[in-house]
Structure formats: C-alpha cells, structure tokens
Design a protein around this motif. Structure first.
Motif, short mmCIF file in Angstrom:
data_model
loop_
_atom_site.label_atom_id
_atom_site.label_comp_id
_atom_site.label_asym_id
_atom_site.label_seq_id
_atom_site.Cartn_x
_atom_site.Cartn_y
_atom_site.Cartn_z
N THR A 1 50.37 -48.13 30.95
CA THR A 1 51.41 -47.19 30.53
C THR A 1 52.03 -46.53 31.75
OG1 THR A 1 50.15 -46.75 28.52
CG2 THR A 1 51.89 -45.19 29.05
N CYS A 2 53.34 -46.52 31.81
CA CYS A 2 54.04 -45.87 32.92
C CYS A 2 53.88 -44.37 32.78
CB CYS A 2 55.52 -46.26 32.90
SG CYS A 2 56.52 -45.28 34.06
N LYS A 3 53.42 -43.72 33.85
CA LYS A 3 53.17 -42.28 33.76
C LYS A 3 54.47 -41.48 33.74
CE LYS A 3 52.52 -41.07 38.68
NZ LYS A 3 52.99 -42.22 39.42
N ASN A 4 55.53 -42.11 34.16
CA ASN A 4 56.82 -41.41 34.20
C ASN A 4 57.58 -41.46 32.87
OD1 ASN A 4 59.02 -40.03 35.51
ND2 ASN A 4 60.09 -42.00 35.55
N CYS A 5 57.74 -42.67 32.31
CA CYS A 5 58.58 -42.79 31.12
C CYS A 5 57.83 -43.24 29.87
CB CYS A 5 59.76 -43.73 31.38
SG CYS A 5 59.29 -45.47 31.40
N GLY A 6 56.55 -43.56 30.03
CA GLY A 6 55.76 -43.93 28.85
C GLY A 6 55.89 -45.37 28.42
N TYR A 7 56.60 -46.16 29.20
CA TYR A 7 56.74 -47.58 28.89
C TYR A 7 55.36 -48.24 28.91
CZ TYR A 7 58.31 -52.45 29.43
OH TYR A 7 58.52 -53.80 29.27
N THR A 8 55.07 -49.09 27.92
CA THR A 8 53.77 -49.76 27.92
C THR A 8 53.95 -51.27 27.99
OG1 THR A 8 53.64 -49.93 25.53
CG2 THR A 8 52.67 -47.96 26.51
ZN LIG Z 1 58.66 -46.08 33.54
#
Ligand SMILES: [Zn+2]
Length: 238
Positions: free
Chosen positions: A49-56
């Motif tokens: 999971t991207c800590k910045n935008c929440g993309y998984t």
């Molecule tokens: Zn991201």
C-alpha cells in the motif's frame, strides 16, 4: 528447513510516484508462524500500500512456502515454465529432506490450490489426474472441445466427495463439479503405477494439467496394448 525471510524494497507508486518501502516475504515458514498461512491464502501477504495515496497492489515475486508439519514446500515462481527447478543452491539446501512434497507453481491460484491439497492430506498428482478426467466430462456436458482451467475447491472425506471449480467457455464462467472419491482413488493407483519416477525425484517439480495429460495418455495407451494382447492370445487359443 527454511525460516521466514523478509527483504525490504523501495517501490515507486504508479499513481503518485511517491516511494514506499515494501516488506517482501521471500520465504514463509508456517510451522513457526501460523498467522502467515492465512495471509498467504488471502494474499494480504503480497499486498503493498502506498503510504502517500493509499494505492494498493499485489506484488508478484518468487516466494518459498514451507509447511513441515504437513510435509510440503511450494515455491511460487511467477510464470515458470520448467518442469524442474533449476536452482542448484536451493536444491542442495533441501536435498536431504525426505518424503517432503516439493512443488513449483507459476501463479497464485495454483499456489493456493497446492496448499489446500497438501493440507487435506491428498496426493496432488492424483488430484491433477482427477481434475483432468472430470474436465473432459464437463466439456462434453457443455458441448465444447475442452475445459482447461480449474482447481480443487472442496474436499469432504466424510461425504466421500471432492469438488472442482472449472472455468468454462470463452467467458470463463465458474462451474462447480463434484465427484465421488472413488475416481480420486482410481487416480491414486494410476499415479502409483505410472509416476514412480516423478515420485522419487528429489527436487522441486511442476505438477499441473500438462503433466496429468502425459500420464493420462500413457494410461490410455497402456490399456490399448493390454487389450490388443488379450485379443491376440484369445485368437491364438482359438
Ligand atoms: Zn501513491
């Protein structure tokens, strides 16, 4: 025995370009860490999971899964096409493990299927052969040439049944077909007769539909020869 092992890697988010560290399990030992089994089965183990935008995303990379209690190892190597693992160092490390089923699989679905099969105490060679034989009946039922994808989705020894989920037709519609365990039992005896060499291999091998097709072909040919011989000796007697 391989312990659980994690490597850390920075992954750039494909959506926002921020970098987030990922913990990748390259080896999972569920005998020592039972919680990792559930995480492998629901694939959360491979989730990032991207800590910045929440993309998984699901990360796809080689993972060695060890279950010494149930005596098996499954090595997920994405898209592997070889029948045998060509990793000499790894083969050397595990060569003295006797009576352990060692498999390589190319994708998540077969990875999870192998875990289910071995945890159920089943012979995966016989399961593949059963799946192939039943897929022919499913194809005939749907009036299509073949059904090539499917996995063991149910096993109930008390009710004497096992079930396979197949993906039928161009739209890959899931279709569940159950079968009596007698068919599996028959497959076990065929495998014990025809797959002796593969059963004695010490390394990691790929047991899948292609493998089962080869065994089924040899089985059918063997029966033809036996029939011809029987007819011949009958003629000679007459
Ligand atoms: Zn991201």
């Amino acid at each position: 025995m391989a312990n659980s092992n994690i490597i850390r890697k920075n992954i750039v988010c494909p959506r926002c370009n921020e970098t987030t560290e990922a913990a990748l399990y390259t080896s999972v030992n569920v005998t020592a860490r039972r919680d990792l089994r559930a995480q492998a089965m629901n694939e959360s183990l491979f989730k990032w999971t991207c800590k910045n935008c929440g993309y998984t995303a699901r990360l796809t990379y080689p993972v060695l899964y060890n279950d010494m209690k149930n005596r098996f190892m499954v090595y997920l190597i994405p898209k592997i096409e070889h029948f045998q693992l060509a990793d000499k160092a790894l083969e050397e490390e595990f060569k003295n493990l006797k009576h352990i089923n060692k498999r390589i699989v190319p994708d998540f679905n077969s990875f999870k299927e192998k875990i289910f099969i071995f945890e159920s105490g089943l012979d995966d060679m016989a399961v593949e052969l059963t799946k192939l034989a039943i897929s022919e009946a499913v194809a005939a039922k749907h009036n299509i040439p073949d059904v090539t994808e499917g996995y063991l989705s149910m096993y109930n020894s008390e009710n004497n049944t096992m079930g396979f989920t197949y993906f039928v037709g161009e739209e890959k519609r899931p279709y569940v077909q159950s079968a009596r365990l007698e068919i599996y039992g028959k497959s076990v005896s065929v495998v014990n007769e025809l797959a002796v060499k593969d059963k004695n291999l010490k390394g990691f091998i790929r047991i899948d539909r292609e493998w089962a097709e080869n065994i089924l072909y040899r089985y059918k040919r063997g029966r033809q020869v036996a029939r011809r011989n029987a007819e011949q000796s009958k003629e000679e007697q007459e």
